[in-house]
Design a protein around this motif. Structure first.
Motif, mmCIF file in Angstrom:
data_model
loop_
_atom_site.group_PDB
_atom_site.id
_atom_site.type_symbol
_atom_site.label_atom_id
_atom_site.label_comp_id
_atom_site.label_asym_id
_atom_site.label_seq_id
_atom_site.Cartn_x
_atom_site.Cartn_y
_atom_site.Cartn_z
ATOM 1 N N LEU A 86 -9.314 -67.575 2.215
ATOM 2 C CA LEU A 86 -9.451 -68.029 3.596
ATOM 3 C C LEU A 86 -10.718 -67.466 4.246
ATOM 4 O O LEU A 86 -11.395 -68.163 5.003
ATOM 5 C CB LEU A 86 -8.211 -67.652 4.410
ATOM 6 C CG LEU A 86 -6.923 -68.387 4.037
ATOM 7 C CD1 LEU A 86 -5.763 -67.894 4.887
ATOM 8 C CD2 LEU A 86 -7.090 -69.885 4.154
ATOM 9 N N THR A 87 -11.056 -66.227 3.944
ATOM 10 C CA THR A 87 -12.280 -65.643 4.498
ATOM 11 C C THR A 87 -13.517 -66.325 3.933
ATOM 12 O O THR A 87 -14.454 -66.650 4.673
ATOM 13 C CB THR A 87 -12.326 -64.130 4.194
ATOM 14 O OG1 THR A 87 -11.188 -63.513 4.801
ATOM 15 C CG2 THR A 87 -13.587 -63.498 4.742
ATOM 16 N N THR A 141 -13.838 -69.293 2.814
ATOM 17 C CA THR A 141 -13.989 -70.694 3.208
ATOM 18 C C THR A 141 -14.160 -70.874 4.709
ATOM 19 O O THR A 141 -14.262 -71.993 5.192
ATOM 20 C CB THR A 141 -12.784 -71.523 2.722
ATOM 21 O OG1 THR A 141 -11.578 -70.964 3.266
ATOM 22 C CG2 THR A 141 -12.722 -71.550 1.213
ATOM 23 N N TYR A 149 -12.074 -69.833 7.355
ATOM 24 C CA TYR A 149 -10.875 -70.109 8.142
ATOM 25 C C TYR A 149 -10.916 -69.291 9.430
ATOM 26 O O TYR A 149 -11.221 -68.103 9.424
ATOM 27 C CB TYR A 149 -9.623 -69.745 7.333
ATOM 28 C CG TYR A 149 -8.341 -69.874 8.107
ATOM 29 C CD1 TYR A 149 -7.727 -71.102 8.241
ATOM 30 C CD2 TYR A 149 -7.746 -68.765 8.689
ATOM 31 C CE1 TYR A 149 -6.544 -71.235 8.942
ATOM 32 C CE2 TYR A 149 -6.559 -68.883 9.395
ATOM 33 C CZ TYR A 149 -5.967 -70.116 9.517
ATOM 34 O OH TYR A 149 -4.802 -70.241 10.213
ATOM 35 N N ALA A 191 -8.325 -68.630 12.732
ATOM 36 C CA ALA A 191 -6.973 -68.888 13.230
ATOM 37 C C ALA A 191 -7.003 -69.584 14.585
ATOM 38 O O ALA A 191 -7.880 -69.326 15.413
ATOM 39 C CB ALA A 191 -6.213 -67.570 13.332
ATOM 40 N N GLN A 231 -7.797 -72.502 15.530
ATOM 41 C CA GLN A 231 -8.949 -73.356 15.791
ATOM 42 C C GLN A 231 -8.857 -74.581 14.895
ATOM 43 O O GLN A 231 -8.151 -74.577 13.893
ATOM 44 C CB GLN A 231 -10.267 -72.626 15.492
ATOM 45 C CG GLN A 231 -10.489 -71.372 16.294
ATOM 46 C CD GLN A 231 -10.776 -71.657 17.754
ATOM 47 O OE1 GLN A 231 -11.435 -72.641 18.079
ATOM 48 N NE2 GLN A 231 -10.246 -70.825 18.628
ATOM 49 N N GLN A 285 -9.968 -76.610 11.931
ATOM 50 C CA GLN A 285 -10.539 -76.075 10.701
ATOM 51 C C GLN A 285 -11.669 -76.951 10.180
ATOM 52 O O GLN A 285 -11.635 -78.170 10.300
ATOM 53 C CB GLN A 285 -9.455 -75.927 9.633
ATOM 54 C CG GLN A 285 -8.332 -74.995 10.028
ATOM 55 C CD GLN A 285 -8.795 -73.611 10.431
ATOM 56 O OE1 GLN A 285 -9.690 -73.043 9.809
ATOM 57 N NE2 GLN A 285 -8.217 -73.080 11.489
ATOM 58 N N THR A 286 -12.642 -76.291 9.587
ATOM 59 C CA THR A 286 -13.762 -76.995 8.975
ATOM 60 C C THR A 286 -13.303 -77.627 7.668
ATOM 61 O O THR A 286 -12.270 -77.229 7.109
ATOM 62 C CB THR A 286 -14.915 -76.018 8.698
ATOM 63 O OG1 THR A 286 -14.470 -75.059 7.727
ATOM 64 C CG2 THR A 286 -15.361 -75.306 9.962
ATOM 65 N N ALA A 300 -12.731 -74.939 5.069
ATOM 66 C CA ALA A 300 -11.475 -74.206 5.234
ATOM 67 C C ALA A 300 -10.295 -75.044 4.746
ATOM 68 O O ALA A 300 -9.377 -74.522 4.105
ATOM 69 C CB ALA A 300 -11.285 -73.803 6.684
ATOM 70 N N LEU A 301 -10.322 -76.340 5.045
ATOM 71 C CA LEU A 301 -9.247 -77.219 4.561
ATOM 72 C C LEU A 301 -9.251 -77.299 3.039
ATOM 73 O O LEU A 301 -8.183 -77.328 2.413
ATOM 74 C CB LEU A 301 -9.386 -78.605 5.185
ATOM 75 C CG LEU A 301 -9.155 -78.665 6.703
ATOM 76 C CD1 LEU A 301 -9.466 -80.056 7.228
ATOM 77 C CD2 LEU A 301 -7.748 -78.248 7.043
ATOM 78 N N GLY A 333 -10.253 -74.888 1.112
ATOM 79 C CA GLY A 333 -9.712 -73.600 0.682
ATOM 80 C C GLY A 333 -8.202 -73.568 0.720
ATOM 81 O O GLY A 333 -7.549 -73.053 -0.185
ATOM 82 N N ILE A 334 -7.627 -74.135 1.770
ATOM 83 C CA ILE A 334 -6.167 -74.198 1.876
ATOM 84 C C ILE A 334 -5.591 -75.078 0.767
ATOM 85 O O ILE A 334 -4.589 -74.730 0.133
ATOM 86 C CB ILE A 334 -5.757 -74.703 3.271
ATOM 87 C CG1 ILE A 334 -6.165 -73.666 4.329
ATOM 88 C CG2 ILE A 334 -4.267 -74.992 3.336
ATOM 89 C CD1 ILE A 334 -6.066 -74.151 5.756
#
Length: 89
Positions: free
Chosen positions: A30-31, A33, A35, A37, A39, A41-42, A45-46, A48-49
């Motif tokens: 998460l870091t 990518t 992420y 909290a 907000q 998400q870019t 980040a998505l 990464g999830i």
């Protein structure tokens, strides 16, 4: 020798280590990518999830398959049965 206690202790220790490692891996991904909290998400980040849900599971499954390929208990089972029979006789 109380084998039950040692087996339970080993399982408990392995669970604690794996819980810690899984938390670290989630935090790192998460870091890395980006992420943030609470907000929007870019796309990174998505991704990464999505990787955490699919990629990590796939990597762990492949690792388990590799371990089980080298775990040849079927070949050793006759010898194990002979040793147990000799021990009980």
């Amino acid at each position: 020798i109380k084998a039950e206690g040692m087996a339970f202790s080993a399982c408990s220790f392995a669970q604690k280590i794996s819980m810690g490692l899984s938390s670290v891996v989630v935090g790192w991904v998460l870091t890395l990518t980006g992420y943030v909290a609470n907000q929007a998400q870019t796309p990174a980040a998505l991704n990464g999830i999505t990787f955490l849900y699919i990629g990590v599971t796939l990597l762990c499954t492949i690792g388990q398959i590799i371990i089980f390929i080298f775990y040849n208990l079927d070949d050793k089972m006759p010898q194990v049965r002979e040793e147990l029979a000799a021990r009980n006789a």
